[in-house]
Design an enzyme around this catalytic site. Structure first.
Site, PDB file in Angstrom:
ATOM      1  N   GLU A 162       0.925  -1.251  -0.067  1.00  0.00           N
ATOM      2  CA  GLU A 162       0.133   0.111   0.093  1.00  0.00           C
ATOM      3  C   GLU A 162       0.857   1.225   0.138  1.00  0.00           C
ATOM      4  OE1 GLU A 162      -3.021   0.087  -0.633  1.00  0.00           O
ATOM      5  OE2 GLU A 162      -3.769  -1.784  -0.071  1.00  0.00           O
ATOM      6  N   ARG A 166       0.293   3.542  -3.135  1.00  0.00           N
ATOM      7  CA  ARG A 166      -0.278   4.855  -2.987  1.00  0.00           C
ATOM      8  C   ARG A 166       0.643   6.117  -2.738  1.00  0.00           C
ATOM      9  NH1 ARG A 166      -5.704   3.643   0.557  1.00  0.00           N
ATOM     10  NH2 ARG A 166      -5.814   1.311   0.094  1.00  0.00           N
ATOM     11  N   ASP A 296      -5.225 -10.227  -8.050  1.00  0.00           N
ATOM     12  CA  ASP A 296      -5.512  -9.519  -9.068  1.00  0.00           C
ATOM     13  C   ASP A 296      -4.262  -8.811  -9.929  1.00  0.00           C
ATOM     14  OD1 ASP A 296      -5.019  -7.784  -7.116  1.00  0.00           O
ATOM     15  OD2 ASP A 296      -6.942  -6.755  -7.175  1.00  0.00           O
ATOM     16  N   GLU A 495     -12.485  -0.252  -9.736  1.00  0.00           N
ATOM     17  CA  GLU A 495     -11.964  -1.142 -10.880  1.00  0.00           C
ATOM     18  C   GLU A 495     -12.912  -1.030 -12.101  1.00  0.00           C
ATOM     19  OE1 GLU A 495      -9.458  -2.261  -7.906  1.00  0.00           O
ATOM     20  OE2 GLU A 495     -11.817  -1.829  -7.651  1.00  0.00           O
ATOM     21  N   THR A 582      -1.709   0.391 -10.008  1.00  0.00           N
ATOM     22  CA  THR A 582      -2.727  -0.209  -9.647  1.00  0.00           C
ATOM     23  C   THR A 582      -3.583   0.598  -8.761  1.00  0.00           C
ATOM     24  OG1 THR A 582      -3.557  -2.336  -9.093  1.00  0.00           O
ATOM     25  CG2 THR A 582      -1.858  -1.188  -7.468  1.00  0.00           C
TER      26      THR A 582
END
Length: 599
Positions: A162, A166, A296, A495, A582
């Site tokens: 993360e 991010r 994913d 998504e 992502t």
């Protein structure tokens, strides 16, 4: 897998402690929650005004339909509504709780909520910069916070994944867009601290990192494992950091994790892989194969690593093509009546005498909806026929794409339609998890998908279930909605809007803009807090809605950015020039100055 089994005394003790914590939370926060006008909202609250579209011609030399100014500016206004509440109530905190008007840091070691590590701010900077105009003053103040207050010299456990996607991703994207060197300096400092996560026997990163010491931290529940997606979804960021700093060490650490994955496929003859990896030996482990949570972005980054370095690393293309073939061989399914394409999951089961077999599940996480756009993008970039340099908009399936490209394009388009059909709910918002077909009670019907229920309530989000799955549902839900173990939806999940953005850019089909506007309108109607901010809806198929006190950072970095770009002129952040990490941060496509050593 662990053979530990809970003793009755342990369960009783756990229930008592959790119950006491829930009562404390209720006493402290419940008055504010219950007094909020947005906590319960019926379907007539906050009506969304229908607006006509005003299409502005495309930029000079850029094909396309141009910007839909009215809808684009509505998204900008939504970002301003979300950000201004955060800045007013929680500036500097990692995340924002809009119902109680407070901030919170993601690491318990940083209780000072004005001094997080920039999750919300770093995640939002590039969105503000791209939107410009009325957001310029907000951007200027956020930039000042990064320059004057952002420090990574903090102890505690921070998620490697993360923090990379991010914070590091956000800093890298805004550095590229703005050219402001303060972002490069901060990104390099953070990258140096994150490198310690890769100090494992296999070279796969630990799931957490102590930023003060630079030491990796294993998972407390499963110290020998890391999730597949998290270990293989830091590469875009570290490779671009290496490119802008000239420091090869960032490239090699990220590349090494991919080498480990490459060495251990196929698994059981398949190129779709389990959702965990072994930090020691590096192989894949676990009894689940899925394109949802923990799996994913492994598939997403196979494609994007190939695209990021301008198609110069064919090993990623090979891995991507093998994975796509395996997805079609094992996971792509259709419902019997409406022929809805969905991506199933594989689970292991014991069939006797110690033998293990694999069984299919018709469960699909909302996270899988990223795959619709990813397939369409892959088809038009990696599956071109010989002599075709680029695909048309929309692509000429017969003359421009290979047979595999046509297959991937059609599956992506059909999956996009399925993801939109999961918005056929009372709120027009999609659940976190959908089950396809019918259950034993006949639920699903003509709709052919349904939401799993426990004790009559909505299925919980995966991260909550990790803690309280074994508890009876009335126990916690009687205390406070905040502690209900049966929440399953994060309505701001990006998504689907990510795939709609890609689908529109690759086709110019206005239906994708219409779908995007419908989702935005539903968010405005059911998630918007009049006093500022947006909150999570607990059940998409229930009116009046109940709101959970959380505004996710990816609502600002992804959801609103992808919606903005869907209605913006396509000269802004062209898919020919960028790949998105992502977390929705645009990374430039570049010929690498560092020589890749993969595989």
């Amino acid at each position: 897998m662990s053979s530990w089994a809970p003793r009755p005394s342990r369960i009783i003790l756990f229930v008592l402690v959790l119950g006491a914590t829930s009562v404390f939370y209720l006493l402290i926060f419940s008055p504010e929650l219950l007094s909020s006008a947005s906590f319960l909202r019926d379907d007539d609250d906050v009506p969304v005004k229908k607006s006509s579209s005003k299409i502005v011609p495309g930029s000079k030399g850029v094909p396309g339909r141009g910007a839909d100014v009215v809808k684009r500016d509505a998204v900008v206004a939504a970002f301003k509504h979300a950000w201004s509440a955060y800045e007013r109530d929680a500036m500097g905190a990692d995340e924002y709780h809009p119902l109680t008007h407070r901030g919170e840091n993601l690491s318990p070691s940083t209780p000072n909520t004005s001094n997080g590590i920039g999750y919300t701010i770093a995640d939002s900077l590039d969105t503000m910069y791209l939107m410009g105009g009325p957001l310029t003053p907000y951007y200027t103040r956020a930039r000042s916070w990064v320059a004057d207050s952002l420090s990574f010299n903090q102890t505690g456990e921070f998620s490697t994944f993360e923090t990379t996607i991010r914070v590091l991703g956000g800093l890298l994207a805004i550095y590229h867009l703005s050219g402001d060197d303060i972002y490069r300096i901060k990104a390099e400092d953070l990258g140096d601290r994150l490198l310690g996560a890769f100090e494992t026997k296999s070279g796969l990163p630990y799931p957490s990192i102590n930023l003060m010491t630079g030491k990796g931290v294993p998972d407390h529940y499963s110290p020998s494992r890391a999730s597949t997606a998290e270990a293989t979804t830091v590469q875009l960021e570290f490779r671009y950091l290496a490119e802008i700093t000239g420091k090869e060490k960032f490239w090699r650490k990220a590349e090494g994790a991919m080498r480990v994955a490459r060495e251990h496929v196929p698994v059981n003859g398949r190129y779709v892989v389990p959702i965990y990896m072994d930090l020691g030996g590096g192989g894949f482990s676990g009894g689940e194969v899925r394109l949802g949570s923990r799996g994913d972005s492994y598939y997403e980054y196979l494609l994007k690593q190939y695209l990021q370095t301008n198609n110069t690393e064919p090993a990623y293309k090979e891995m991507y093509e093998q994975a796509m073939q395996s997805v079609h061989d094992h996971l792509v399914k259709q419902t019997p009546k409406r022929n809805m394409t969905y991506i199933a999951e594989l689970f292991t089961r014991v069939v006797g005498q110690g033998k293990v077999d694999w069984t299919l599940s018709s469960k699909q996480d909302h996270l899988v909806c990223f795959f619709a756009g990813s397939l369409m993008l892959g088809a038009t970039t990696t599956q071109l026929r010989p002599g075709v340099s680029h695909a048309s908009i929309p692509p000429d399936l017969t003359n421009e794409l290979t047979e595999e490209g046509r297959r991937d394009w059609e599956t992506g388009r059909e999956l996009m339609d399925t993801c939109m059909r999961t918005h056929e709910t009372k709120t027009g918002l999609a659940p976190e998890i959908a089950q396809f077909g019918e259950n034993e009670g006949g639920e699903g019907g003509e709709r052919e998908w349904w939401i799993k229920r426990l004790h009559g309530s909505s299925y919980d989000a995966r991260y909550m279930l990790r803690c309280v799955l074994s508890l009876p549902s009335p126990l916690l839900s009687s205390f406070s909605p905040r502690f209900s173990p049966l929440r399953y939806l994060i309505v701001n999940r990006p998504e689907t809007v990510e795939s709609l953005f890609i689908a529109y850019r690759l086709t110019h089909d206005l239906k994708y803009r219409t779908h995007a506007w419908d989702i935005f309108s539903a968010i405005e109607k059911y998630c918007k807090i009049p006093g500022g901010g947006y909150a999570t809806v607990e059940d998409v198929d229930e009116l009046p809605v109940r709101l959970d006190d959380k505004q996710e950072t990816f609502f600002l970095s992804e959801t609103l950015k992808y919606l903005f770009l869907t209605f913006e002129d396509e000269g802004r952040v062209s898919l020919k020039d960028y790949v998105f990490n992502t977390e929705g941060h645009p990374m430039p496509i570049f010929p690498p100055s560092i020589t890749p050593q993969f595989p």
